[in-house]
Enzyme design. Sequence first.
Site, PDB file in Angstrom:
ATOM      1  N   LEU A 103      57.224  10.954  10.569  1.00 42.06           N
ATOM      2  CA  LEU A 103      56.688  11.703  11.708  1.00 42.06           C
ATOM      3  C   LEU A 103      55.317  11.103  11.969  1.00 42.06           C
ATOM      4  O   LEU A 103      54.605  10.737  11.016  1.00 42.06           O
ATOM      5  CB  LEU A 103      56.554  13.184  11.368  1.00 42.06           C
ATOM      6  CG  LEU A 103      57.850  13.982  11.195  1.00 42.06           C
ATOM      7  CD1 LEU A 103      57.544  15.438  10.854  1.00 42.06           C
ATOM      8  CD2 LEU A 103      58.721  13.927  12.453  1.00 42.06           C
ATOM      9  N   ASP A 104      54.922  11.027  13.230  1.00 38.59           N
ATOM     10  CA  ASP A 104      53.595  10.502  13.546  1.00 38.59           C
ATOM     11  C   ASP A 104      52.521  11.392  12.928  1.00 38.59           C
ATOM     12  O   ASP A 104      52.759  12.564  12.638  1.00 38.59           O
ATOM     13  CB  ASP A 104      53.377  10.478  15.068  1.00 38.59           C
ATOM     14  CG  ASP A 104      54.341   9.535  15.763  1.00 38.59           C
ATOM     15  OD1 ASP A 104      54.818   8.587  15.112  1.00 38.59           O
ATOM     16  OD2 ASP A 104      54.613   9.764  16.961  1.00 38.59           O
ATOM     17  N   LYS A 105      51.331  10.822  12.830  1.00 35.21           N
ATOM     18  CA  LYS A 105      50.213  11.566  12.233  1.00 35.21           C
ATOM     19  C   LYS A 105      49.972  12.901  12.945  1.00 35.21           C
ATOM     20  O   LYS A 105      49.691  13.923  12.326  1.00 35.21           O
ATOM     21  CB  LYS A 105      48.956  10.695  12.296  1.00 35.21           C
ATOM     22  CG  LYS A 105      47.803  11.205  11.502  1.00 35.21           C
ATOM     23  CD  LYS A 105      46.691  10.146  11.448  1.00 35.21           C
ATOM     24  CE  LYS A 105      45.504  10.670  10.670  1.00 35.21           C
ATOM     25  NZ  LYS A 105      44.413   9.699  10.615  1.00 35.21           N
TER      26      LYS A 105
END
Length: 241
Positions: A103-105
Amino acid sequence: MERLDKVISNYTEYSRSDVKKLLRDKCVTVNGTIVREYDYKVDKEKDEILLNGEKLNIIDNIYIALNKPEGYISATEDRESLTVLDLIEENVIRSKIFPVGRLDKDTTGLIILTSDGVFSHEIVSPKKHVDKVYDATIDKPVTDEMIKGFEDGVVLRKDGCMVKEEKCMPAKLEIIENNVGRVTLREGKYHQVKRMFEAFGAKVVKLNRIQIGNYKLPKDLKLGEYRFLNEDDLLKIKGEK
Ligand code: URA
């Protein structure tokens, strides 16, 4: 039944030759009796094996569902940022677990951590058809054109390290609220949901993963909290239940 030296080295940081030395030094007991033979046969589920007086922690694989907050990256280590492993207690054999996919930051929600590489592949591989469901808040209303486009397979523009356009597999988009769409994907291209909306001139301002396979992010799992998964949960994640 398995050999004692093999069992100990599998569940500790000791090599087989370290274990032989530990056995010679009378550091190991099985069911209360000192054992010095490396080829002694044990049942790791039933026998109580103590190493330097401490019970051997026999856990074959670890499976965790984490509700990821913003600001953590999906990696096992990073020089600059906190990683999802920083949310897991030390005693959960941190060195052996890793996040399943990314998952992106700035994305929140359900991420699985495991020590099981085969399981991880089953969840991530688009060929295995495990759905991932996201709630995306965008900077404009979700339109029928987007719904149709997602269904047909969005063509993603070149982005960052991507050298060519990419076509996505058909995806489902449902309207949850005016500006909130529920997206169901079975692949995980780089920034995929954000780039799919970008193809329609929309910017994702908030992204939250709520489901993998048939396993829903538990409602009582707060951001930053995690729980261990049981067999039933794993079947749901794989979409087999
Ligand atoms: N798609 C994105 O754009 N970001 C994520 O974190 C997951 C899916």
